[in-house]
Design a protein around this motif. Structure first.
Motif, PDB file in Angstrom:
ATOM      1  N   ALA A 188       3.940   4.678  -7.070  1.00 24.11           N
ATOM      2  CA  ALA A 188       3.946   3.408  -6.036  1.00 24.11           C
ATOM      3  C   ALA A 188       4.521   2.394  -5.586  1.00 24.11           C
ATOM      4  CB  ALA A 188       2.601   3.820  -5.788  1.00 24.11           C
ATOM      5  N   SER A 189       4.255   2.099  -4.846  1.00 25.41           N
ATOM      6  CA  SER A 189       4.921   1.036  -4.165  1.00 25.41           C
ATOM      7  C   SER A 189       4.326  -0.004  -4.862  1.00 25.41           C
ATOM      8  CB  SER A 189       5.034   0.739  -2.880  1.00 25.41           C
ATOM      9  OG  SER A 189       3.185   1.146  -1.878  1.00 25.41           O
ATOM     10  N   ASN A 190       3.272  -0.134  -5.089  1.00 23.85           N
ATOM     11  CA  ASN A 190       2.171  -1.465  -5.700  1.00 23.85           C
ATOM     12  C   ASN A 190       2.006  -1.282  -6.941  1.00 23.85           C
ATOM     13  OD1 ASN A 190       0.448   0.945  -6.294  1.00 23.85           O
ATOM     14  ND2 ASN A 190      -1.575   0.137  -4.465  1.00 23.85           N
ATOM     15  N   ASP A 200       0.344  -0.911  -0.114  1.00 23.94           N
ATOM     16  CA  ASP A 200      -0.133  -0.095  -0.124  1.00 23.94           C
ATOM     17  C   ASP A 200       0.639   1.284  -0.205  1.00 23.94           C
ATOM     18  OD1 ASP A 200      -1.607   2.485   1.153  1.00 23.94           O
ATOM     19  OD2 ASP A 200      -2.902   0.674   1.150  1.00 23.94           O
ATOM     20  N   PRO A 201       0.526   2.454  -0.466  1.00 21.89           N
ATOM     21  CA  PRO A 201       1.152   3.148  -0.808  1.00 21.89           C
ATOM     22  C   PRO A 201       1.400   4.218   0.097  1.00 21.89           C
ATOM     23  CG  PRO A 201      -0.535   3.262  -2.504  1.00 21.89           C
ATOM     24  CD  PRO A 201      -0.399   1.947  -1.794  1.00 21.89           C
ATOM     25  N   GLY A 227      -4.268   4.248  -5.691  1.00 15.91           N
ATOM     26  CA  GLY A 227      -3.808   4.910  -3.829  1.00 15.91           C
ATOM     27  C   GLY A 227      -3.131   5.744  -4.335  1.00 15.91           C
ATOM     28  N   ASN A 228      -2.185   6.076  -5.191  1.00 13.27           N
ATOM     29  CA  ASN A 228      -0.939   7.263  -5.305  1.00 13.27           C
ATOM     30  C   ASN A 228      -1.271   8.592  -4.966  1.00 13.27           C
ATOM     31  OD1 ASN A 228       1.537   7.020  -5.877  1.00 13.27           O
ATOM     32  ND2 ASN A 228       1.422   7.654  -7.844  1.00 13.27           N
ATOM     33  N   GLU A 229      -2.962   9.430  -4.486  1.00 14.21           N
ATOM     34  CA  GLU A 229      -3.176  10.254  -4.479  1.00 14.21           C
ATOM     35  C   GLU A 229      -3.292  10.693  -3.359  1.00 14.21           C
ATOM     36  OE1 GLU A 229      -6.291   7.660  -4.166  1.00 14.21           O
ATOM     37  OE2 GLU A 229      -5.160   8.258  -4.839  1.00 14.21           O
TER      38      GLU A 229
END
Length: 432
Positions: free
Chosen positions: A395-397, A295-296, A347-349
């Motif tokens: 993002a990490s994902n 999760d970012p 979910g990068n926002e």
């Protein structure tokens, strides 16, 4: 294993029971012990019974571990291949095993296989068969010997890539002659967070509470600063064993968060290596009784998020005069900022807020040695006049197939209009 707060009983047994000098108790030894107990007469206290039960339990674990560590090569040419693919969420990894009659060195030697796509959210129940195409092979660090991990992508029975198969599109881009001639290099910095199993709270954090503020944890050492080092180290070695081009690792800014780097890798190889490394990390955390999350922004508030910064260069960037090529690439990236952001992770926002070493998701910027920009250029690159750029937005994902191929497409294949290029150049000159 002090930093693992809530390991499973199985993990604890492995730590306490295994030893380089200890030898597992054989059936003959165990039988002899039982006979000796019988000769002394019936057991009169529950204490002796409990000791025997403990030894029996430990013996069972030792036997299981012995079977897991069996080296099959002296006895058979057969190998186990673990077929790995990306599931319906686009971030989960799935796998299943099959036996082959002899060692395999190239994916072309492996047959296609299938799985039930209705159970992974990738096909309807009435037509659930999805076909796996073997694409890359790595040594299996869990089974050892000649056993292998196989990175696959997924297709319909008619041979069409399914929607979650992003590798197929990436492979097309990396087969373009313009891209091949530029030999694109990638160095990907995969950040991740370790969570306690039952409470889903970061490793090392008080349950329901918070540790001290960020500062001492980044690259830190000590039981009060480093949480999960054994997992990071085990993953590091397992990746090297597998043949993954892992180049380093470090503790991250938020406690319980780590990073490893893969690269430099060329073209499609970068995505294959990241997915294989993620699978291995999932397996290691599974064994350790710790939950992995990509999760970012795993913890809201004044805590760093988790990214997957992607370092990128082409042959022209690495040669004399490459800094001008880098600036042209940055200009192109600025014009497609929206397209990149939409593909850079779910979910990068929540992460790209303009704080905690990030740029705002709505604004494109670049700078030299500035970790608060969308694109960072290193001091050495500026000094040498050639080198690479770092895209700090993913993002990490993120899916590495998407990010790597999109960078190549935007900087090598896509051409903006002259008007748009001039306008972007003016904006960027004001940002620097």
């Amino acid at each position: 294993m002090a930093q693992i707060l809530a390991p499973t009983s199985q993990w604890q047994m492995k730590v306490t029971k295994s030893s380089a000098t200890a030898s597992p108790m054989t059936a003959k030894m165990w039988g002899s012990l039982v006979l000796k107990q019988n000769k002394k007469g019936p057991t009169r206290s529950s204490t002796k019974f409990r000791v025997l039960a403990t030894k029996s339990e430990g013996y069972t674990i030792n036997r299981l571990e012995g079977l897991l560590n069996l080296d099959l090569t002296p006895f058979t040419d057969k190998i186990i291949a673990e077929y790995i693919w990306i599931g319906g969420s686009g971030i989960d990894v799935r796998s299943k095993s099959r036996t082959f009659s002899k060692p395999v060195e190239d994916p072309s030697e492996l047959p296609k296989w299938n799985y039930d796509g209705s159970s992974t959210g990738q096909a309807p129940g009435e037509d659930s068969e999805v076909i796996l195409y073997p694409q890359a092979i790595f040594k299996d660090p869990f089974r050892g010997g000649n056993n292998i991990l196989v990175i696959c992508d997924a297709y319909t029975p008619q041979g069409e890539p399914i929607p979650t198969n992003k590798r197929a599109r990436a492979a097309e881009i990396f087969k373009n002659k313009k891209v091949i001639d530029e030999v694109p290099w990638y160095g990907i910095e995969q950040e991740y967070t370790l969570l306690q199993t039952d409470v889903k709270w970061p490793l090392g954090w008080p349950v329901g509470g918070y540790p001290g503020p960020q500062g001492p944890y980044y690259c830190g050492a000590g039981a009060d600063k480093s949480f999960g080092r054994d997992i990071s180290d085990a993953h590091y070695k397992a990746c090297l064993y597998a043949g993954i081009n892992i180049s380093g690792t470090n503790g991250e800014v938020m406690p319980g968060q780590w990073e490893y780097q893969v690269g430099p890798s060329v073209g499609i190889e970068a995505g294959d290596h990241i997915w294989a490394s993620r699978y291995i990390l999932e397996r290691i955390t599974e064994q350790a009784g710790v939950v992995l999350t990509l999760d970012p922004k795993p913890i809201e508030g004044d805590w760093n998020g988790a990214g997957c910064h992607t370092n990128y260069s082409t042959k022209s960037m690495r040669e004399d005069g490459g800094f001008e090529v880098i600036k042209k690439a940055i200009l192109n990236l600025s014009l497609r900022h929206g397209e990149h952001i939409s593909a850079y992770g779910e979910g990068n926002e929540r992460r790209l807020t303009g704080k905690h070493e990030t740029a705002s998701i709505n604004t494109f910027s670049w700078g030299v040695a500035n970790r608060g920009c969308s694109i960072r250029v290193g001091r050495e690159t500026e000094k040498q006049g050639k080198g690479y750029l770092e895209d700090r937005r993913p993002a990490s994902n993120m899916d590495p197939y998407i990010v790597t191929s999109l960078l190549a497409e935007t900087t090598l294949l896509w051409e903006p209009t002259l008007e748009a290029e001039a306008l972007a150049a003016q904006k960027l000159s004001l940002n620097v």
